[in-house]
Design a protein around this motif. Structure first.
Motif, PDB file in Angstrom:
ATOM      1  N   VAL A  76       2.274  38.506 -29.842  1.00  0.00           N
ATOM      2  CA  VAL A  76       1.327  39.546 -29.445  1.00  0.00           C
ATOM      3  C   VAL A  76       1.786  40.216 -28.151  1.00  0.00           C
ATOM      4  CG1 VAL A  76      -1.050  39.996 -28.704  1.00  0.00           C
ATOM      5  CG2 VAL A  76      -0.594  38.477 -30.632  1.00  0.00           C
ATOM      6  N   GLN A  77       2.255  39.419 -27.187  1.00  0.00           N
ATOM      7  CA  GLN A  77       2.805  40.012 -25.964  1.00  0.00           C
ATOM      8  C   GLN A  77       3.973  40.927 -26.293  1.00  0.00           C
ATOM      9  OE1 GLN A  77       3.622  36.677 -23.152  1.00  0.00           O
ATOM     10  NE2 GLN A  77       2.494  37.959 -21.706  1.00  0.00           N
ATOM     11  N   ALA A  78       4.834  40.485 -27.205  1.00  0.00           N
ATOM     12  CA  ALA A  78       5.997  41.286 -27.578  1.00  0.00           C
ATOM     13  C   ALA A  78       5.576  42.621 -28.165  1.00  0.00           C
ATOM     14  CB  ALA A  78       6.852  40.508 -28.582  1.00  0.00           C
ATOM     15  N   ARG A 106      19.156  42.083 -18.484  1.00  0.00           N
ATOM     16  CA  ARG A 106      18.058  41.839 -17.552  1.00  0.00           C
ATOM     17  C   ARG A 106      17.218  40.673 -18.084  1.00  0.00           C
ATOM     18  NH1 ARG A 106      13.203  46.027 -16.046  1.00  0.00           N
ATOM     19  NH2 ARG A 106      13.161  46.103 -18.320  1.00  0.00           N
ATOM     20  N   VAL A 107      16.862  39.751 -17.210  1.00  0.00           N
ATOM     21  CA  VAL A 107      16.131  38.548 -17.628  1.00  0.00           C
ATOM     22  C   VAL A 107      14.868  38.423 -16.784  1.00  0.00           C
ATOM     23  CG1 VAL A 107      16.281  36.075 -18.059  1.00  0.00           C
ATOM     24  CG2 VAL A 107      18.357  37.464 -18.162  1.00  0.00           C
ATOM     25  N   LEU A 108      13.708  38.302 -17.471  1.00  0.00           N
ATOM     26  CA  LEU A 108      12.419  38.207 -16.808  1.00  0.00           C
ATOM     27  C   LEU A 108      11.603  37.072 -17.421  1.00  0.00           C
ATOM     28  CD1 LEU A 108      11.572  42.030 -16.808  1.00  0.00           C
ATOM     29  CD2 LEU A 108      12.464  40.706 -14.888  1.00  0.00           C
ATOM     30  N   ALA A 109      10.473  36.757 -16.774  1.00  0.00           N
ATOM     31  CA  ALA A 109       9.658  35.631 -17.236  1.00  0.00           C
ATOM     32  C   ALA A 109       8.795  35.985 -18.437  1.00  0.00           C
ATOM     33  CB  ALA A 109       8.780  35.126 -16.088  1.00  0.00           C
ATOM     34  N   ALA A 110       8.283  37.226 -18.504  1.00  0.00           N
ATOM     35  CA  ALA A 110       7.346  37.575 -19.577  1.00  0.00           C
ATOM     36  C   ALA A 110       7.462  39.053 -19.914  1.00  0.00           C
ATOM     37  CB  ALA A 110       5.917  37.244 -19.153  1.00  0.00           C
ATOM     38  N   ALA A 116      15.641  40.315 -21.704  1.00  0.00           N
ATOM     39  CA  ALA A 116      15.220  39.066 -22.348  1.00  0.00           C
ATOM     40  C   ALA A 116      14.144  38.411 -21.514  1.00  0.00           C
ATOM     41  CB  ALA A 116      16.417  38.133 -22.521  1.00  0.00           C
ATOM     42  N   TRP A 117      13.203  37.727 -22.206  1.00  0.00           N
ATOM     43  CA  TRP A 117      12.078  37.099 -21.523  1.00  0.00           C
ATOM     44  C   TRP A 117      11.941  35.640 -21.940  1.00  0.00           C
ATOM     45  CZ3 TRP A 117      10.908  41.703 -24.456  1.00  0.00           C
ATOM     46  CH2 TRP A 117      10.821  42.866 -23.681  1.00  0.00           C
ATOM     47  N   ASP A 118      11.672  34.777 -20.965  1.00  0.00           N
ATOM     48  CA  ASP A 118      11.332  33.388 -21.246  1.00  0.00           C
ATOM     49  C   ASP A 118      10.584  32.835 -20.037  1.00  0.00           C
ATOM     50  OD1 ASP A 118      12.528  31.095 -23.411  1.00  0.00           O
ATOM     51  OD2 ASP A 118      11.661  30.333 -21.555  1.00  0.00           O
ATOM     52  N   PRO A 119       9.506  32.070 -20.265  1.00  0.00           N
ATOM     53  CA  PRO A 119       8.747  31.541 -19.121  1.00  0.00           C
ATOM     54  C   PRO A 119       9.441  30.401 -18.394  1.00  0.00           C
ATOM     55  CG  PRO A 119       7.818  30.753 -21.189  1.00  0.00           C
ATOM     56  CD  PRO A 119       8.862  31.772 -21.550  1.00  0.00           C
TER      57      PRO A 119
END
Length: 320
Positions: free
Chosen positions: A204-206, A176-180, A160-163
């Motif tokens: 678009v990043q996704a 797993r958790v990341l910023a982007a 999962a990603w979140d800034p």
């Protein structure tokens, strides 16, 4: 409860004098949950207020105690505590096919989360990916947070990603958790990525981390344009990575099971209730439970994205 004008919510007295239908149930509300995406963006603080007709009733997740049943009701009984998609109001009524009895011991303020879990569950049910495959979740608001847990509970390997650092907490072990969504290894791609952000730049990043011939599921609603990202960027990724891009709208499923279709909204509600009851999906720390009297404070906080819980639960027993 109604939004009576932009950014103003109020408790409004109303009578329910209509006779109960023969297949309907009615009773006092125990708890309702604020959907922080839909309710804020569609009614409370919309990007274009001219599109909203005020006053507007809001809410679609409730638990109530059945106090009255129609003459032909067979699936419910007086005294049952049931989940429904009812609004923020002190009394609920619904067709018996649209209420789901809670197991003993499941608190109403926990059970209302079944409504939000069912949103990403539509993607779990309809994806071509299989348990063990890699799943990415973009955006850890309420839908994304519960979507990561739903895919993990279903046997997928979830990142999962979140800034926002505060949103990257509380997902538990195994996710797993990341910023982007940026790949450390070009081979570390995902069979399915669920965009729960509704943010065009994040979409678009996704798309850039989806495996060739994989799926990009758009679960977050794009309420407003956030960036100057061009359609060309997204279309290039779709074309060259052979992506399957589709809506993650939960109502693409039928309400109840039908022949030759996998899954239904009702079965997703039941599964979500079971997960909440047995602890498979935990919602500790995601909300603050308050009296409906303080709804204005809750909606202001969510609209302003103030520090605090991801959402609010209204305990209707506290209403004076």
């Amino acid at each position: 409860m109604q939004v009576i004008r932009e950014r103003t919510v109020a408790l409004v007295e109303a009578d329910d004098n209509e006779p109960l239908g023969e297949y309907e149930v009615r009773g006092r509300t125990l708890a309702t949950l604020v959907s922080p995406g839909t309710e804020i963006a569609s009614a409370f603080a919309p990007a274009d207020p001219s599109t909203v007709e005020y006053p507007k009733p809001i809410g679609y997740s409730s638990v109530f105690e059945v106090e009255e049943i129609g003459s032909k009701v067979s699936a419910s009984h007086i005294g049952a505590r049931v989940f429904s998609t009812g609004p923020h109001q002190s009394q609920q009524r619904a067709h018996e096919d649209k209420v789901f009895e809670l197991p003993p011991g499941l608190a109403p303020e926990i059970a209302v989360f079944a409504r939000i879990i069912a949103v990403p569950l539509a993607a779990v049910i309809t994806t071509a990916a299989r348990p063990g495959d890699r799943v990415g979740i973009v955006g850890l608001g309420l839908v994304g947070h519960l979507g990561a847990k739903a895919f993990h509970a279903s046997g997928y390997r979830v990142t999962a990603w979140d800034p926002l650092p505060e949103r990257r907490k509380g997902l538990g072990t195994g996710i797993r958790v990341l910023a982007a969504p940026v790949l450390d290894d070009p081979g570390d791609v995902f069979e399915v990525v669920v965009d729960a952000s509704g943010h065009d730049g994040a979409t678009v990043q996704a798309a850039s981390v989806v495996a060739k011939n994989g799926e990009l599921v758009l679960t977050g609603t794009p309420w407003a344009q956030r960036t100057e990202t061009s359609a060309h960027e997204l279309l290039t990724l779709i074309f060259h990575r052979y992506l399957h891009v589709r809506s993650g709208w939960e109502w693409q499923l039928p309400l109840t099971a039908t022949d030759f279709r996998r899954g239904s909204v009702a079965s997703n509600f039941r599964l979500a209730i079971d997960w909440l009851a047995n602890g498979t999906v935990a919602v500790d720390g995601l909300s603050e439970t308050i009296s409906p009297e303080f709804a204005q404070r809750a909606f202001d906080s969510l609209a302003d994205r103030a520090p605090g819980p991801l959402t609010y639960v209204f305990d209707w027993s506290r209403l004076r």
